[in-house]
Design a protein around this motif. Structure first.
Motif, PDB file in Angstrom:
ATOM      1  N   LYS A 275     -12.672   6.152  -0.318  1.00 47.02           N
ATOM      2  CA  LYS A 275     -12.313   5.024  -1.186  1.00 47.02           C
ATOM      3  C   LYS A 275     -13.526   4.121  -1.411  1.00 47.02           C
ATOM      4  CE  LYS A 275      -8.780   1.446  -1.589  1.00 47.02           C
ATOM      5  NZ  LYS A 275      -7.633   0.807  -0.940  1.00 47.02           N
ATOM      6  N   ALA A 276     -14.281   3.861  -0.348  1.00 49.18           N
ATOM      7  CA  ALA A 276     -15.478   3.024  -0.450  1.00 49.18           C
ATOM      8  C   ALA A 276     -16.537   3.708  -1.313  1.00 49.18           C
ATOM      9  CB  ALA A 276     -16.025   2.734   0.940  1.00 49.18           C
TER      10      ALA A 276
ATOM     11  N   GLU B  54     -10.430   8.912   4.573  1.00 48.88           N
ATOM     12  CA  GLU B  54      -9.803   8.368   3.364  1.00 48.88           C
ATOM     13  C   GLU B  54     -10.420   7.014   2.993  1.00 48.88           C
ATOM     14  OE1 GLU B  54      -7.834   9.574   5.885  1.00 48.88           O
ATOM     15  OE2 GLU B  54      -7.378  11.461   4.865  1.00 48.88           O
ATOM     16  N   GLN B  55     -10.630   6.179   3.996  1.00 49.36           N
ATOM     17  CA  GLN B  55     -11.213   4.862   3.752  1.00 49.36           C
ATOM     18  C   GLN B  55     -12.664   5.001   3.274  1.00 49.36           C
ATOM     19  OE1 GLN B  55     -11.292   2.306   7.143  1.00 49.36           O
ATOM     20  NE2 GLN B  55     -11.656   0.464   5.947  1.00 49.36           N
TER      21      GLN B  55
ATOM     22  N   LYS C 131     -16.033   5.920  -3.771  1.00 49.07           N
ATOM     23  CA  LYS C 131     -15.606   5.867  -5.165  1.00 49.07           C
ATOM     24  C   LYS C 131     -15.854   4.486  -5.754  1.00 49.07           C
ATOM     25  CE  LYS C 131     -12.048   9.440  -5.138  1.00 49.07           C
ATOM     26  NZ  LYS C 131     -10.618   9.706  -5.298  1.00 49.07           N
ATOM     27  N   LYS C 132     -15.595   3.450  -4.961  1.00 49.50           N
ATOM     28  CA  LYS C 132     -15.793   2.075  -5.424  1.00 49.50           C
ATOM     29  C   LYS C 132     -17.269   1.808  -5.712  1.00 49.50           C
ATOM     30  CE  LYS C 132     -14.015  -2.482  -4.304  1.00 49.50           C
ATOM     31  NZ  LYS C 132     -13.294  -3.270  -3.298  1.00 49.50           N
TER      32      LYS C 132
END
Length: 69
Positions: free
Chosen positions: A16-17, A12-13, A19-20
């Protein structure tokens, strides 16, 4: 080439990275733009509008730095 490493099985982390990073590079905007055909005249108009937007932003930042705003 975008690389993201998954640490401690924390997907998940890592997602998220990813996508950023893609957001920062403009990949999502590019994918959205390429979804449909864009006429050359529309492309020129879009590029001109983007250039005007960038120029205005640069002027605004410069004025803010100089204390005019």
């Amino acid at each position: 080439m975008v690389q993201i490493f998954v640490r401690d099985n924390n997907v998940e982390q890592a997602l998220k990275a990813l996508k950023k990073k893609m957001q920062r590079e403009g990949t999502f905007r590019e994918m959205k733009r390429r979804k449909f055909y864009e006429k050359p005249s529309e492309k020129r108009a879009r590029q001109k509008a983007e250039a005007v937007r960038r120029a205005r932003k640069l002027i605004r930042k410069r004025q803010q730095r100089e204390g005019l705003i």
